[in-house]
Scaffold this motif. Structure first.
Motif, PDB file in Angstrom:
ATOM      1  N   VAL A 181      -6.853   5.584  -2.997  1.00  0.00           N
ATOM      2  CA  VAL A 181      -6.951   5.836  -1.551  1.00  0.00           C
ATOM      3  C   VAL A 181      -8.409   5.780  -1.114  1.00  0.00           C
ATOM      4  N   PHE A 182      -9.302   6.408  -1.876  1.00  0.00           N
ATOM      5  CA  PHE A 182     -10.726   6.428  -1.552  1.00  0.00           C
ATOM      6  C   PHE A 182     -11.288   5.010  -1.444  1.00  0.00           C
ATOM      7  N   CYS A 183     -10.993   4.163  -2.426  1.00  0.00           N
ATOM      8  CA  CYS A 183     -11.501   2.778  -2.417  1.00  0.00           C
ATOM      9  C   CYS A 183     -10.992   1.998  -1.207  1.00  0.00           C
ATOM     10  N   HIS A 184      -9.736   2.186  -0.858  1.00  0.00           N
ATOM     11  CA  HIS A 184      -9.191   1.515   0.322  1.00  0.00           C
ATOM     12  C   HIS A 184      -9.894   1.990   1.597  1.00  0.00           C
ATOM     13  N   ASN A 185     -10.098   3.302   1.705  1.00  0.00           N
ATOM     14  CA  ASN A 185     -10.759   3.843   2.896  1.00  0.00           C
ATOM     15  C   ASN A 185     -12.208   3.396   2.986  1.00  0.00           C
ATOM     16  N   GLN A 186     -12.902   3.326   1.845  1.00  0.00           N
ATOM     17  CA  GLN A 186     -14.295   2.863   1.823  1.00  0.00           C
ATOM     18  C   GLN A 186     -14.383   1.411   2.305  1.00  0.00           C
ATOM     19  N   LYS A 187     -13.509   0.566   1.761  1.00  0.00           N
ATOM     20  CA  LYS A 187     -13.509  -0.853   2.133  1.00  0.00           C
ATOM     21  C   LYS A 187     -13.156  -1.002   3.607  1.00  0.00           C
ATOM     22  N   ASN A 188     -12.189  -0.212   4.084  1.00  0.00           N
ATOM     23  CA  ASN A 188     -11.799  -0.239   5.492  1.00  0.00           C
ATOM     24  C   ASN A 188     -12.968   0.178   6.382  1.00  0.00           C
ATOM     25  N   ASP A 189     -13.667   1.242   5.997  1.00  0.00           N
ATOM     26  CA  ASP A 189     -14.817   1.697   6.782  1.00  0.00           C
ATOM     27  C   ASP A 189     -15.896   0.622   6.835  1.00  0.00           C
ATOM     28  N   PHE A 190     -16.129  -0.043   5.716  1.00  0.00           N
ATOM     29  CA  PHE A 190     -17.112  -1.125   5.670  1.00  0.00           C
ATOM     30  C   PHE A 190     -16.717  -2.251   6.630  1.00  0.00           C
ATOM     31  N   PHE A 223      -7.310   1.908 -10.979  1.00  0.00           N
ATOM     32  CA  PHE A 223      -8.199   2.536  -9.998  1.00  0.00           C
ATOM     33  C   PHE A 223      -8.663   3.930 -10.430  1.00  0.00           C
ATOM     34  N   GLY A 224      -8.139   4.423 -11.545  1.00  0.00           N
ATOM     35  CA  GLY A 224      -8.529   5.754 -11.995  1.00  0.00           C
ATOM     36  C   GLY A 224      -7.750   6.862 -11.314  1.00  0.00           C
ATOM     37  N   GLY A 225      -6.573   6.555 -10.789  1.00  0.00           N
ATOM     38  CA  GLY A 225      -5.718   7.565 -10.159  1.00  0.00           C
ATOM     39  C   GLY A 225      -5.516   7.307  -8.682  1.00  0.00           C
ATOM     40  N   ILE A 226      -4.555   8.022  -8.132  1.00  0.00           N
ATOM     41  CA  ILE A 226      -4.186   7.810  -6.731  1.00  0.00           C
ATOM     42  C   ILE A 226      -5.306   8.203  -5.770  1.00  0.00           C
ATOM     43  N   GLU A 227      -6.052   9.273  -6.099  1.00  0.00           N
ATOM     44  CA  GLU A 227      -7.129   9.708  -5.200  1.00  0.00           C
ATOM     45  C   GLU A 227      -8.182   8.612  -5.064  1.00  0.00           C
ATOM     46  N   ASN A 228      -8.558   8.006  -6.175  1.00  0.00           N
ATOM     47  CA  ASN A 228      -9.565   6.939  -6.121  1.00  0.00           C
ATOM     48  C   ASN A 228      -8.995   5.667  -5.484  1.00  0.00           C
ATOM     49  N   TYR A 263       0.825  -1.214   0.000  1.00  0.00           N
ATOM     50  CA  TYR A 263       0.000   0.000   0.000  1.00  0.00           C
ATOM     51  C   TYR A 263       0.858   1.263   0.000  1.00  0.00           C
ATOM     52  N   GLN A 264       1.841   1.327   0.894  1.00  0.00           N
ATOM     53  CA  GLN A 264       2.698   2.514   0.988  1.00  0.00           C
ATOM     54  C   GLN A 264       3.424   2.814  -0.321  1.00  0.00           C
ATOM     55  N   ALA A 265       3.820   1.768  -1.040  1.00  0.00           N
ATOM     56  CA  ALA A 265       4.529   1.962  -2.309  1.00  0.00           C
ATOM     57  C   ALA A 265       3.655   2.697  -3.327  1.00  0.00           C
ATOM     58  N   PHE A 266       2.360   2.490  -3.255  1.00  0.00           N
ATOM     59  CA  PHE A 266       1.452   3.127  -4.207  1.00  0.00           C
ATOM     60  C   PHE A 266       1.206   4.596  -3.894  1.00  0.00           C
ATOM     61  N   ILE A 267       1.253   4.961  -2.620  1.00  0.00           N
ATOM     62  CA  ILE A 267       0.911   6.344  -2.271  1.00  0.00           C
ATOM     63  C   ILE A 267       2.141   7.220  -2.043  1.00  0.00           C
ATOM     64  N   SER A 268       3.324   6.637  -2.067  1.00  0.00           N
ATOM     65  CA  SER A 268       4.534   7.437  -1.849  1.00  0.00           C
ATOM     66  C   SER A 268       5.173   7.805  -3.188  1.00  0.00           C
ATOM     67  N   ASN A 269       6.111   8.725  -3.112  1.00  0.00           N
ATOM     68  CA  ASN A 269       6.851   9.140  -4.305  1.00  0.00           C
ATOM     69  C   ASN A 269       8.140   8.359  -4.474  1.00  0.00           C
ATOM     70  N   LYS A 270       8.402   7.418  -3.575  1.00  0.00           N
ATOM     71  CA  LYS A 270       9.638   6.647  -3.630  1.00  0.00           C
ATOM     72  C   LYS A 270       9.610   5.674  -4.805  1.00  0.00           C
TER      73      LYS A 270
END
Length: 183
Positions: A166-175, A159-164, A139-146
């Motif tokens: 992150v959004f999809c992960h947060n939605q699934k986590n909330d569920f 996923f249609g970009g980094i914002e989506n 997960y971290q590899a996808f959201i970092s600039n490294k």
């Protein structure tokens, strides 16, 4: 159980656990070594789309870049090298992993997206840890600039970009959090 045939250019969920559910990682150094050996034996032969290392099991999401025979031998060498090092370090003998690594061929982009979410949320599901802070998932590899060896651009495009992403992960986590609260 008949094992799925591995085919070049196809996507797979590769996973296994410790024999009898025993730990396959006892510390951070084990997990770091596992990832180094994965790169050493398999990078180029496979492309990696996600991973998560838990104490007694692991998940890999891959695409084969070579023929089955080459990739199966590389996986065998990889698992053997890791098991020998782990056994030596922990002064144990015998098999570390269940007999054969499991593999499921992924059919379609939706399945691939759902599996990426599932794999990244494994720390939440198994240990009630915050998935976005967990060090041994991709997960971290996808959201970092490294720089990374993960197929970052391809997954973020899926996923249609980094914002989506992150959004999809947060939605699934909330569920999962809501579901866990009501159980």
């Amino acid at each position: 159980m008949k094992l799925e045939v591995l085919e070049k250019d196809c996507y797979y969920h590769i996973y296994n656990k410790g024999i009898n559910g025993a730990p396959i990682f006892e510390n951070d150094e084990n997990k770091i070594f596992f990832l180094k050996q994965l790169s050493k034996y398999l990078l180029g032969k496979i492309s990696i789309f996600g991973y998560c290392l838990m104490d007694n099991h692991f998940h890999l999401i891959i695409r084969l870049n070579e023929d089955e025979k080459i990739v199966k031998q590389a996986f065998s060498n990889f698992f053997n090298s890791y098991a020998k090092a782990f056994n030596k370090q922990t002064e144990r003998t015998g098999s570390l992993f269940e007999k054969h690594f499991k593999r499921i061929r992924l059919k379609g982009d939706d399945y691939l997206k759902q599996l990426i979410l599932y794999v990244h949320l494994n720390p939440k599901h198994h240990l009630d840890l915050k998935f976005h802070d967990y060090k041994y998932s991709s997960y971290q590899a996808f959201i970092s600039n490294k720089e990374t060896k993960i197929e970052k651009e391809e997954v973020l495009k899926l996923f249609g970009g980094i914002e989506n992403f992150v959004f999809c992960h947060n939605q699934k986590n909330d569920f999962l959090t809501e579901k866990h609260t009501f159980e």
